[in-house]
Design a protein around this motif. Sequence first.
Motif, PDB file in Angstrom:
ATOM      1  N   ASP A 188       0.846  -1.286   0.000  1.00 16.22           N
ATOM      2  CA  ASP A 188      -0.052   0.009   0.006  1.00 16.22           C
ATOM      3  C   ASP A 188       0.556   1.507  -0.181  1.00 16.22           C
ATOM      4  N   GLN A 189       2.241   1.056   0.212  1.00 10.05           N
ATOM      5  CA  GLN A 189       3.178   2.304   0.082  1.00 10.05           C
ATOM      6  C   GLN A 189       3.234   2.881  -1.277  1.00 10.05           C
ATOM      7  N   PRO A 190       3.249   4.084  -1.374  1.00  6.57           N
ATOM      8  CA  PRO A 190       3.231   4.645  -2.839  1.00  6.57           C
ATOM      9  C   PRO A 190       4.436   4.135  -3.576  1.00  6.57           C
ATOM     10  N   GLY A 191       4.108   3.519  -4.745  1.00  9.26           N
ATOM     11  CA  GLY A 191       5.193   3.148  -5.685  1.00  9.26           C
ATOM     12  C   GLY A 191       5.539   1.769  -5.487  1.00  9.26           C
ATOM     13  N   ARG A 192       5.097   1.273  -4.510  1.00  7.39           N
ATOM     14  CA  ARG A 192       5.765  -0.120  -4.010  1.00  7.39           C
ATOM     15  C   ARG A 192       5.581  -1.108  -4.974  1.00  7.39           C
ATOM     16  N   CYS A 193       6.608  -1.735  -5.601  1.00  6.48           N
ATOM     17  CA  CYS A 193       6.076  -2.840  -6.547  1.00  6.48           C
ATOM     18  C   CYS A 193       5.299  -2.493  -7.825  1.00  6.48           C
ATOM     19  N   THR A 194       5.234  -1.122  -8.242  1.00  4.86           N
ATOM     20  CA  THR A 194       4.979  -1.009  -9.324  1.00  4.86           C
ATOM     21  C   THR A 194       5.602  -0.824 -10.573  1.00  4.86           C
ATOM     22  N   LEU A 195       5.345  -1.112 -11.808  1.00  2.01           N
ATOM     23  CA  LEU A 195       6.068  -1.107 -12.903  1.00  2.01           C
ATOM     24  C   LEU A 195       6.719   0.262 -13.038  1.00  2.01           C
ATOM     25  N   ALA A 196       6.162   1.414 -12.793  1.00  2.10           N
ATOM     26  CA  ALA A 196       6.678   2.838 -13.314  1.00  2.10           C
ATOM     27  C   ALA A 196       7.990   2.889 -12.153  1.00  2.10           C
ATOM     28  N   ARG A 197       7.928   2.426 -10.989  1.00  2.00           N
ATOM     29  CA  ARG A 197       9.024   2.888  -9.909  1.00  2.00           C
ATOM     30  C   ARG A 197       9.815   1.789  -9.591  1.00  2.00           C
ATOM     31  N   ASP A 198       9.383   0.509  -9.427  1.00  3.00           N
ATOM     32  CA  ASP A 198      10.351  -0.628  -9.086  1.00  3.00           C
ATOM     33  C   ASP A 198      10.518  -1.481 -10.159  1.00  3.00           C
ATOM     34  N   GLY A 199       9.680  -1.620 -11.346  1.00  2.00           N
ATOM     35  CA  GLY A 199      10.064  -2.377 -12.545  1.00  2.00           C
ATOM     36  C   GLY A 199       9.420  -3.662 -12.255  1.00  2.00           C
ATOM     37  N   GLY A 200       8.740  -4.177 -11.188  1.00  2.00           N
ATOM     38  CA  GLY A 200       8.210  -5.501 -11.108  1.00  2.00           C
ATOM     39  C   GLY A 200       7.869  -5.796  -9.724  1.00  2.00           C
ATOM     40  N   GLY A 201       7.443  -7.113  -9.269  1.00  2.00           N
ATOM     41  CA  GLY A 201       7.239  -7.493  -8.102  1.00  2.00           C
ATOM     42  C   GLY A 201       8.295  -8.210  -7.466  1.00  2.00           C
ATOM     43  N   VAL A 202       7.869  -9.818  -7.042  1.00  2.00           N
ATOM     44  CA  VAL A 202       8.576 -10.457  -6.381  1.00  2.00           C
ATOM     45  C   VAL A 202       9.957 -10.776  -6.833  1.00  2.00           C
ATOM     46  N   LEU A 203      10.059 -10.947  -8.390  1.00  3.14           N
ATOM     47  CA  LEU A 203      11.378 -11.469  -8.891  1.00  3.14           C
ATOM     48  C   LEU A 203      12.570 -10.233  -8.805  1.00  3.14           C
ATOM     49  N   ILE A 204      11.822  -8.958  -9.263  1.00  2.20           N
ATOM     50  CA  ILE A 204      12.881  -8.275  -9.145  1.00  2.20           C
ATOM     51  C   ILE A 204      13.274  -7.210  -7.968  1.00  2.20           C
ATOM     52  N   THR A 205      12.264  -7.165  -7.131  1.00  2.00           N
ATOM     53  CA  THR A 205      12.361  -6.570  -6.012  1.00  2.00           C
ATOM     54  C   THR A 205      12.895  -7.371  -4.696  1.00  2.00           C
ATOM     55  N   ILE A 241      11.976 -14.943 -17.356  1.00  2.00           N
ATOM     56  CA  ILE A 241      11.171 -15.818 -16.770  1.00  2.00           C
ATOM     57  C   ILE A 241       9.628 -15.009 -16.941  1.00  2.00           C
ATOM     58  N   LEU A 242       9.636 -13.762 -16.698  1.00  2.00           N
ATOM     59  CA  LEU A 242       8.302 -13.038 -16.955  1.00  2.00           C
ATOM     60  C   LEU A 242       7.871 -13.139 -18.468  1.00  2.00           C
ATOM     61  N   ASP A 243       9.075 -12.832 -19.556  1.00  2.00           N
ATOM     62  CA  ASP A 243       8.656 -12.944 -20.692  1.00  2.00           C
ATOM     63  C   ASP A 243       7.846 -14.315 -21.047  1.00  2.00           C
ATOM     64  N   LYS A 244       8.490 -15.555 -20.729  1.00  2.00           N
ATOM     65  CA  LYS A 244       7.900 -16.647 -21.061  1.00  2.00           C
ATOM     66  C   LYS A 244       6.540 -16.962 -20.316  1.00  2.00           C
ATOM     67  N   ALA A 245       6.067 -16.069 -19.251  1.00  2.00           N
ATOM     68  CA  ALA A 245       4.760 -16.241 -18.426  1.00  2.00           C
ATOM     69  C   ALA A 245       3.953 -15.355 -19.146  1.00  2.00           C
ATOM     70  N   GLY A 246       4.502 -14.678 -19.994  1.00  2.00           N
ATOM     71  CA  GLY A 246       3.533 -13.871 -20.817  1.00  2.00           C
ATOM     72  C   GLY A 246       3.126 -12.442 -19.891  1.00  2.00           C
ATOM     73  N   TRP A 247       3.938 -12.024 -18.925  1.00  2.00           N
ATOM     74  CA  TRP A 247       3.626 -11.136 -18.007  1.00  2.00           C
ATOM     75  C   TRP A 247       4.150  -9.779 -18.368  1.00  2.00           C
ATOM     76  N   ARG A 248       3.162  -8.740 -17.974  1.00  2.00           N
ATOM     77  CA  ARG A 248       3.673  -7.455 -18.352  1.00  2.00           C
ATOM     78  C   ARG A 248       5.000  -6.992 -17.686  1.00  2.00           C
ATOM     79  N   THR A 249       5.949  -6.557 -18.582  1.00  2.00           N
ATOM     80  CA  THR A 249       7.242  -6.059 -17.931  1.00  2.00           C
ATOM     81  C   THR A 249       7.543  -4.400 -18.151  1.00  2.00           C
ATOM     82  N   GLU A 250       6.503  -3.859 -18.926  1.00  2.00           N
ATOM     83  CA  GLU A 250       6.509  -2.295 -18.960  1.00  2.00           C
ATOM     84  C   GLU A 250       5.138  -1.914 -18.628  1.00  2.00           C
ATOM     85  N   GLY A 251       5.049  -0.378 -18.084  1.00  2.00           N
ATOM     86  CA  GLY A 251       3.859   0.210 -17.821  1.00  2.00           C
ATOM     87  C   GLY A 251       3.057   0.569 -19.099  1.00  2.00           C
TER      88      GLY A 251
END
Length: 338
Positions: free
Chosen positions: A163-180, A328-338
């Motif tokens: 809930d913290q602003p920017g946390r694990c967003t694509l725009a600020r952090d670039g992704g979730g559990v994998l990159i953070t 990994i994200l590409d193979k999963a078909g996951w968004r990697t850009e905002g």
Amino acid sequence: MARIRIGIIGLGNAVEPHAKSLLDLKDRVEVVAAASRSEERMKAFAGRFPFPVTTDIEGVLGASDVDAVWILTPPNSHLELVREAARGRKHVLLEKPLDISLDRAEAIVAGMRGAGLTLGVTLQHRFRPASLRLKALLDEGALGRIGAASCTVPWWRPQAYYDQPGRCTLARDGGGVLITQAIHTLDLFRSLVGDMTVTAATAATTPVHRMETEDFAAALVRLDNGAPGVIQATTAAFPGGEERIEIMGTLGTAWLAGGTLRAAFIDGREEIVVRHEGATGGGANVMDFPHDWHRSLIGDFLDAIKEGRDPVVSGAEALKSQQLIAAILDKAGWRTEG
């Protein structure tokens, strides 16, 4: 020998283990200034650590009496700050990840290399004593040929974290559990077993969290020697457990769980290395781990500057780990850009 003069950019959560390490290494470094645009953070930091503080980030990046800068700001700010540091002829120790996208990460690595400056990245899990011992066993061939390997990160983060602003967003952090979060263990895993190809993957936001990016990801991989491997990472595993790496070889198997290593060999020998029995930051308290690994990584970075070599976790090494995450994200078909 003259101390290396450094500046710190960014005084958020990431600064604490760095600051503690720099106090331990005071015979080798002089902190010229610690900078944040936030007056509140600057004052809070000054109340805890005996370093000069300022809100003038540009002044630190351009200061003639600063040899190297620690950039500990959010990922989406890294490229511009590194470029400014390079213009000022500063070596850079960068908080992970390199940046929010591969294009920006590659630009950082290429820019620092082109400028002839040292670039290190804070992926400190390689410096745990148990990690170093496992690396030595593999280098010695003690486990034989790797037959299979796995990497698991069963961590936990409460909803308040996201809930913290920017946390694990694509725009600020670039992704979730994998990159953070899992990038630390993935980087260690890759450094141990070598490069790999992602053959299948999945990623999701579980019902446990409300967030923009993934809190669960899993992949099947193929090591360069043809051996199969498995990667799984999440922040939805309450209350959070130790990350685990398992490497099965023709001469034995090694299990690395948090800071503990156990190796069992086919000839009957066994080795156990227990150097850290505390938390590793896998639960709600994200900074619940010792700063020893940071201190070792920083010591290696300082040595690299003095010796004119790449640090153990160089920009190029960190880029390979970020490329694995992107695959990994590409193979999963996951968004990697905002």
